[in-house]
Enzyme design. Structure first.
Site, PDB file in Angstrom:
ATOM      1  N   ARG A 274       0.930  -1.296  -0.138  1.00  0.00           N
ATOM      2  CA  ARG A 274      -0.055   0.006  -0.166  1.00  0.00           C
ATOM      3  C   ARG A 274       0.730   1.483   0.067  1.00  0.00           C
ATOM      4  NH1 ARG A 274      -2.146   2.233   4.559  1.00  0.00           N
ATOM      5  NH2 ARG A 274      -2.445   0.258   5.534  1.00  0.00           N
TER       6      ARG A 274
ATOM      7  N   TYR B 241     -13.973  17.029 -16.076  1.00  0.00           N
ATOM      8  CA  TYR B 241     -14.383  15.807 -16.065  1.00  0.00           C
ATOM      9  C   TYR B 241     -15.441  15.383 -15.104  1.00  0.00           C
ATOM     10  CZ  TYR B 241     -14.111  10.432 -15.801  1.00  0.00           C
ATOM     11  OH  TYR B 241     -14.328   9.221 -15.769  1.00  0.00           O
TER      12      TYR B 241
ATOM     13  N   ASP C 230      -4.862  18.661 -15.122  1.00  0.00           N
ATOM     14  CA  ASP C 230      -5.066  17.173 -15.548  1.00  0.00           C
ATOM     15  C   ASP C 230      -4.651  17.322 -16.998  1.00  0.00           C
ATOM     16  OD1 ASP C 230      -6.423  15.225 -16.755  1.00  0.00           O
ATOM     17  OD2 ASP C 230      -8.245  15.091 -15.317  1.00  0.00           O
TER      18      ASP C 230
ATOM     19  N   LYS D 218      -6.202   6.144 -20.053  1.00  0.00           N
ATOM     20  CA  LYS D 218      -6.453   6.693 -21.128  1.00  0.00           C
ATOM     21  C   LYS D 218      -5.158   6.402 -22.021  1.00  0.00           C
ATOM     22  CE  LYS D 218     -10.431   7.767 -19.049  1.00  0.00           C
ATOM     23  NZ  LYS D 218     -10.513   8.936 -18.539  1.00  0.00           N
TER      24      LYS D 218
HETATM   25  C1  LIG Z   1     -11.367   9.512 -17.188  1.00  0.00           C
HETATM   26  C2  LIG Z   1     -10.910  10.662 -16.811  1.00  0.00           C
HETATM   27  C3  LIG Z   1     -10.597  10.918 -15.431  1.00  0.00           C
HETATM   28  C4  LIG Z   1     -10.787   9.937 -14.462  1.00  0.00           C
HETATM   29  O1  LIG Z   1      -9.888   8.750 -14.591  1.00  0.00           O
HETATM   30  P1  LIG Z   1     -10.434   7.273 -14.024  1.00  0.00           P
HETATM   31  O2  LIG Z   1      -8.946   6.547 -14.539  1.00  0.00           O
HETATM   32  O3  LIG Z   1     -11.619   7.015 -14.916  1.00  0.00           O
HETATM   33  O4  LIG Z   1     -10.494   7.264 -12.545  1.00  0.00           O
HETATM   34  C5  LIG Z   1     -10.234  12.254 -14.964  1.00  0.00           C
HETATM   35  N1  LIG Z   1      -9.728  13.389 -15.850  1.00  0.00           N
HETATM   36  C6  LIG Z   1      -9.990  13.045 -17.155  1.00  0.00           C
HETATM   37  C7  LIG Z   1      -9.658  14.392 -18.092  1.00  0.00           C
HETATM   38  C8  LIG Z   1     -10.290  11.838 -17.627  1.00  0.00           C
HETATM   39  O5  LIG Z   1     -10.691  11.653 -18.984  1.00  0.00           O
END
Ligand SMILES: *Cc1c(COP(=O)(O)O)cnc(C)c1O
Length: 407
Positions: free
Chosen positions: A60, A113, A182, A207
């Site tokens: 962890r 998001y 982000d 992604k």
């Molecule tokens: C998908 C996404 C998230 C969240 O991520 P997860 O891996 O699904 O928890 C946050 N910000 C953006 C821009 C995203 O496309």
């Protein structure tokens, strides 16, 4: 690390964070599928816990496979350190829960998001952490004495708005405010926010970093001291820990990030240009098109324009539905950044919960379709999209128009 930094991006993507396994010489980083690690001796156990010795204790808190991924991401983002989480939302919630306190204010440059929006509204607001959504042009005037964080995504989901990273960094400079970007849509291959003065970068590694649609993960990159705090509070106490197998898949994925991104960009650029002027299309949102409102800004802070685009169709939701159901190479599914092409209708899916007012303000209309353009042959993708658009047009146009031959 500093000697590694002299290598260029694609070399670092392949090599950094990894090396022959110290125990066995294994060339590929092993999956350290273990919850705990032997101290070796009573004295070393005590030293590990007091911080006098370095080493792994419990997965962890740290795991060698995950550490390799974190080191690679820090290298690519150009930050001192990085810490991985079980999902993008795990990363974002750990960041905000660790660093914000009741009475603090977070300024957001929307749209965000959906999960991040929900976190701010449903989890943090009840704890007295206030969120205010502001326009770029209102910075720095919108900053109040309670402002502790400015948070943004660029390009944004789903309409590919570009926020000005230099402007955000400048507005927070000299104040006790953390700027967070982000970077999921751009990836460090296209944009490195810290080079523009942003303090911290977060990712949904689900992604483009993973890239193959087979892992859910998140990561935060930033200054060493802050990353250590996030590891000891946000990870250790909140607990959204990334598994060793997921870390292995990410290490494998990130090695090809540069060549995948080049192909995503090639295909998206060709698609954006190829659908322009089609009679079923009201607008194409793609930062690489000269008519995009922030095309020049995108050119300054992105190496290329990315693999995401959105099409605004004439005829609203019914036209969007017809278009989506006629696509054959694009899978209708959420998520993005996979090697396979994906398509979504934000108004009825990911952005369904947004207030109509917010949906309007961010131009998320009923006719908007978001495409995550994969790495298939670009000509096949364009054919698929044009055929689906033709079908929309054919079933959309009134019979009289067709008969009179005006279109
Ligand atoms: C998908 C996404 C998230 C969240 O991520 P997860 O891996 O699904 O928890 C946050 N910000 C953006 C821009 C995203 O496309």
């Amino acid at each position: 690390m500093s000697s590694e930094r002299r290598h260029r991006f694609a070399t670092r993507a392949v090599h950094d964070g990894q090396g022959p396994d110290p125990g066995t010489g294994a060339h590929a980083t092993p999956i350290y599928q273990t919850s705990t690690f032997s101290y070796g001796s009573h004295a070393r156990g005590a030293a590990l816990f007091s911080g006098d010795a370095e080493g792994y204790l419990y997965s962890r808190i740290g795991n060698p496979t995950t550490r390799a991924f974190e080191t690679k991401i820090a290298s690519l983002e150009g930050t001192e350190d990085a810490v991985a989480f079980a999902s993008g939302m795990g990363a974002i919630s750990a960041l905000m829960l660790s660093l914000l306190r009741p009475g603090d204010e977070i300024l957001t440059l929307g749209p965000l998001y959906g999960g991040t929006d929900g976190l701010l509204r449903d989890v943090l607001a009840p704890y007295g952490i206030r969120r205010r959504d502001v326009d770029d042009t209102d910075l720095p005037g919108a900053i109040s004495p309670a402002t502790r964080m400015i948070y943004l995504e660029t390009p944004t989901n789903p309409t590919l708005t570009i926020h000005d990273l230099d402007l955000v960094a400048a507005s927070a400079r000299g104040k006790d405010i953390l700027t967070v970007a982000d970077n999921t849509f751009a990836t460090p291959y296209l944009t490195r926010p810290v080079e523009h003065g942003i303090d911290v970068v977060v990712h949904s590694a689900t992604k483009y970093l993973g890239g193959h649609g087979d892992v859910v993960a998140g990561v935060i990159a930033g200054p060493a001291e802050l990353v250590t705090e996030l590891r000891s509070h946000g990870l250790r106490h909140v607990g959204a820990v990334l598994g060793a197998f997921e870390s292995f898949l990410l290490l494998r994925g990130v090695k090809t990030l540069p060549i995948r991104m080049e192909r995503h960009c090639d295909n998206a650029e060709a698609l954006a240009r190829g659908v322009l002027g089609h009679p079923a299309v009201a607008a194409v949102h793609y930062p690489g098109l000269p008519q995009h409102p922030q095309h020049a800004l995108a050119g300054r802070q992105m190496a290329r324009f990315g693999g995401m685009l959105a099409l605004e169709l004439h005829g609203g939701a019914p036209a969007a539905a017809r278009f989506l159901d006629r696509l054959t190479l694009f899978t209708q599914a959420v998520s993005l950044g996979d090697v396979e092409s994906l398509a979504t209708h934000p108004a009825s899916t990911t952005h369904q919960l947004l207030e109509p007012e917010a949906r309007n303000r961010h131009s998320i209309s009923d006719g908007l379709v978001r495409l995550s353009v994969g790495i298939e042959d670009g000509a096949d993708l364009l054919d698929d999209v044009l055929r689906a658009l033709d079908a929309v047009r054919a079933s959309d146009a009134p019979a009289t128009t067709l008969a009179s031959g005006t279109s």
